[in-house]
Design an enzyme around this catalytic site. Structure first.
Site, PDB file in Angstrom:
ATOM      1  N   GLU A  31       0.235  -0.620  16.295  1.00 29.59           N
ATOM      2  CA  GLU A  31      -0.594   0.533  15.881  1.00 29.59           C
ATOM      3  C   GLU A  31      -1.533   0.937  17.020  1.00 29.59           C
ATOM      4  O   GLU A  31      -1.764   2.127  17.266  1.00 29.59           O
ATOM      5  CB  GLU A  31      -1.407   0.201  14.622  1.00 29.59           C
ATOM      6  CG  GLU A  31      -2.247   1.396  14.179  1.00 29.59           C
ATOM      7  CD  GLU A  31      -3.104   1.131  12.952  1.00 29.59           C
ATOM      8  OE1 GLU A  31      -2.724   0.294  12.111  1.00 29.59           O
ATOM      9  OE2 GLU A  31      -4.173   1.758  12.848  1.00 29.59           O
ATOM     10  N   HIS A  87       5.538  -5.192   8.749  1.00 30.12           N
ATOM     11  CA  HIS A  87       5.589  -6.557   9.264  1.00 30.12           C
ATOM     12  C   HIS A  87       5.867  -7.570   8.162  1.00 30.12           C
ATOM     13  O   HIS A  87       4.979  -8.315   7.755  1.00 30.12           O
ATOM     14  CB  HIS A  87       4.273  -6.888   9.977  1.00 30.12           C
ATOM     15  CG  HIS A  87       4.091  -6.138  11.247  1.00 30.12           C
ATOM     16  ND1 HIS A  87       2.860  -5.756  11.734  1.00 30.12           N
ATOM     17  CD2 HIS A  87       5.008  -5.682  12.151  1.00 30.12           C
ATOM     18  CE1 HIS A  87       3.027  -5.112  12.882  1.00 30.12           C
ATOM     19  NE2 HIS A  87       4.314  -5.044  13.150  1.00 30.12           N
ATOM     20  N   HIS A  91      -1.129  -4.746  19.621  1.00 24.27           N
ATOM     21  CA  HIS A  91      -0.606  -4.460  18.285  1.00 24.27           C
ATOM     22  C   HIS A  91       0.068  -3.084  18.318  1.00 24.27           C
ATOM     23  O   HIS A  91      -0.452  -2.142  18.934  1.00 24.27           O
ATOM     24  CB  HIS A  91      -1.748  -4.493  17.265  1.00 24.27           C
ATOM     25  CG  HIS A  91      -1.254  -4.352  15.858  1.00 24.27           C
ATOM     26  ND1 HIS A  91      -0.890  -3.134  15.324  1.00 24.27           N
ATOM     27  CD2 HIS A  91      -1.031  -5.271  14.886  1.00 24.27           C
ATOM     28  CE1 HIS A  91      -0.474  -3.318  14.078  1.00 24.27           C
ATOM     29  NE2 HIS A  91      -0.553  -4.618  13.788  1.00 24.27           N
ATOM     30  N   SER A 112       1.983  -5.422   3.429  1.00 24.54           N
ATOM     31  CA  SER A 112       3.424  -5.350   3.702  1.00 24.54           C
ATOM     32  C   SER A 112       4.225  -6.402   2.941  1.00 24.54           C
ATOM     33  O   SER A 112       5.425  -6.568   3.175  1.00 24.54           O
ATOM     34  CB  SER A 112       3.654  -5.507   5.216  1.00 24.54           C
ATOM     35  OG  SER A 112       2.852  -6.559   5.721  1.00 24.54           O
ATOM     36  N   CYS A 155       2.428   5.872   8.794  1.00 25.53           N
ATOM     37  CA  CYS A 155       1.575   6.098   7.617  1.00 25.53           C
ATOM     38  C   CYS A 155       0.666   7.308   7.881  1.00 25.53           C
ATOM     39  O   CYS A 155       0.063   7.412   8.962  1.00 25.53           O
ATOM     40  CB  CYS A 155       0.726   4.875   7.335  1.00 25.53           C
ATOM     41  SG  CYS A 155      -0.466   5.191   6.004  1.00 25.53           S
ATOM     42  N   CYS A 184       0.865  -1.178   0.000  1.00 19.52           N
ATOM     43  CA  CYS A 184       0.000   0.000   0.000  1.00 19.52           C
ATOM     44  C   CYS A 184       0.906   1.234   0.000  1.00 19.52           C
ATOM     45  O   CYS A 184       2.133   1.117   0.142  1.00 19.52           O
ATOM     46  CB  CYS A 184      -0.858  -0.018   1.250  1.00 19.52           C
ATOM     47  SG  CYS A 184       0.164   0.013   2.739  1.00 19.52           S
ATOM     48  N   CYS A 201      -8.447   1.679   6.428  1.00 21.61           N
ATOM     49  CA  CYS A 201      -7.928   2.440   5.284  1.00 21.61           C
ATOM     50  C   CYS A 201      -8.364   1.835   3.948  1.00 21.61           C
ATOM     51  O   CYS A 201      -8.863   0.710   3.886  1.00 21.61           O
ATOM     52  CB  CYS A 201      -6.414   2.532   5.368  1.00 21.61           C
ATOM     53  SG  CYS A 201      -5.613   1.018   4.852  1.00 21.61           S
ATOM     54  N   SER A 261      -1.318  -7.774  10.818  1.00 24.75           N
ATOM     55  CA  SER A 261      -2.757  -7.757  11.084  1.00 24.75           C
ATOM     56  C   SER A 261      -3.558  -7.788   9.783  1.00 24.75           C
ATOM     57  O   SER A 261      -4.477  -8.585   9.614  1.00 24.75           O
ATOM     58  CB  SER A 261      -3.098  -6.500  11.889  1.00 24.75           C
ATOM     59  OG  SER A 261      -4.474  -6.241  11.868  1.00 24.75           O
TER      60      SER A 261
END
Ligand code: 0O3
Ligand code: SF4
Length: 318
Positions: free
Chosen positions: A133, A48, A131, A275, A103, A19, A202, A231
């Site tokens: 994030e 990741h 996690h 990723s 990001c 992405c 997203c 994830s």
């Protein structure tokens, strides 16, 4: 004489793989290595994926989990998943040079959390405990200001300060369908809860899940290229299974494919997490070609043209 290979159709989901946020984060590490030379430190895996991390390590990046593992006098990059506020604060205190590769779509959620908090609302975050994030987003606000929910069942257990003064945010890489269920439960219990103007999940997460749903009816098995700690990649495996694909499996790369498990399959779906680099998709296709007479069929459900600018000159903190 070479034995004839059995026929197999490989349905390639599109969009898949990198992405815009991942692309940008990797470029930031590469530019930092060019600018400052090795070693450059990276706090947490930049994204990741072991292949990506190993490639950058070969170029001189050193991956650590915490800032206290970095020396003061080398630059450090924060991973695409984002960091709690305490991390750049500590880097500043130590007068380190740092670059934040979070990001922009994760940063957008950070800003949302701060805005609601400033307006006096308590935050509920939908996400997976532990996690990076989630740790980063929760760490934008003082301890205890963000309540985490992972499931519909969690919604009935939370005890907010004031049920009428709540807002919610989400991790960017969640299952679109599971999250809709949790949001519905939140709205049912807290009718005045404020949500994001537009999804926090997203575009890349949404598009990759939609592409898997589109290939699912045509396939006997689904392979998702991605890492165990990714994830968004794991959500693709679940989406495949929920869409009726009984064998839906995460593989880091071709050597992890369980060929016996897909024996007899005549149509296999292939996708890659945000990723996972396309070179690993090519590697998997080649591994199939070595065993099967492969017909490739691309199933495209959306076109992506999102690109995030990489700072042309990397600087330390202002
Ligand atoms: O968040 P997730 O575990 O999916 O992270 P990955 O696999 O590194 O993919 C990039 C997504 C990201 C940086 C956060 O949105
Ligand atoms: Fe950004 Fe979405 Fe990619 Fe995460 S998955 S890095 S939020 S574009």
């Amino acid at each position: 004489m070479e034995q004839r290979k059995p026929p197999l159709t490989l349905y390639l989901a599109a969009p898949r793989g990198f992405c815009a946020g991942v692309d940008r984060a990797i470029k930031i590490v590469e530019m930092a290595l060019q600018k400052w030379g090795a070693p450059v430190y990276v706090r947490h895996e930049i994204v990741h994926n072991k292949y990506v991390v190993d490639s950058l390590r070969e170029k001189g990046a050193i991956f650590v989990e915490e800032l206290d593992e970095c020396p003061d006098d080398r630059p450090v990059i924060f991973s695409a998943h984002g960091v709690p506020k305490s991390v750049p604060a500590e880097a500043r205190r130590r007068e380190m040079v740092f670059v934040d590769a979070t990001c922009p779509l994760v940063s957008k959620v950070h800003v949302e959390a701060e805005r609601h908090h400033a307006g006096g609302l308590q935050m509920v975050m939908i996400g997976h405990e532990g996690h990076p994030e989630v740790l980063g987003t929760m760490g934008q606000l003082p301890e205890g200001e963000v309540i985490l929910v992972e499931t519909v069942a969690d919604v009935s257990k939370i005890r907010p300060r004031d049920a009428d003064r709540l807002a919610f945010i989400t991790q960017t890489t969640l299952s679109v369908d599971d999250t809709a269920g949790i949001v519905a439960a939140l709205k049912a219990r807290f009718p005045s809860i404020v949500g994001p103007a537009k999804e926090d999940i997203c575009y890349a997460t949404t598009n990759r899940q939609a592409a898997v749903k589109a290939v699912a009816p045509s396939i006997d098995a689904l392979l998702v290229i991605g890492a165990e700690n990714s994830s968004n990649s794991k959500r693709l495996v679940e989406v495949g299974r929920a869409a009726g694909c009984r064998y839906s499996q995460l593989v880091l790369r071709a050597d992890q494919i369980d060929w016996r498990a897909i024996e007899g399959a005549r149509a296999v779906g292939l996708t890659a997490g945000a990723s996972a680099p396309e070179v690993l998709v090519d590697e998997v296709i080649e591994a199939f070609r070595a065993r099967y007479a492969v017909t490739l069929d691309v199933v495209e459900t959306a076109q992506e043209n999102v690109e995030f600018k990489v700072p042309r000159v990397l600087r330390g903190p202002a």
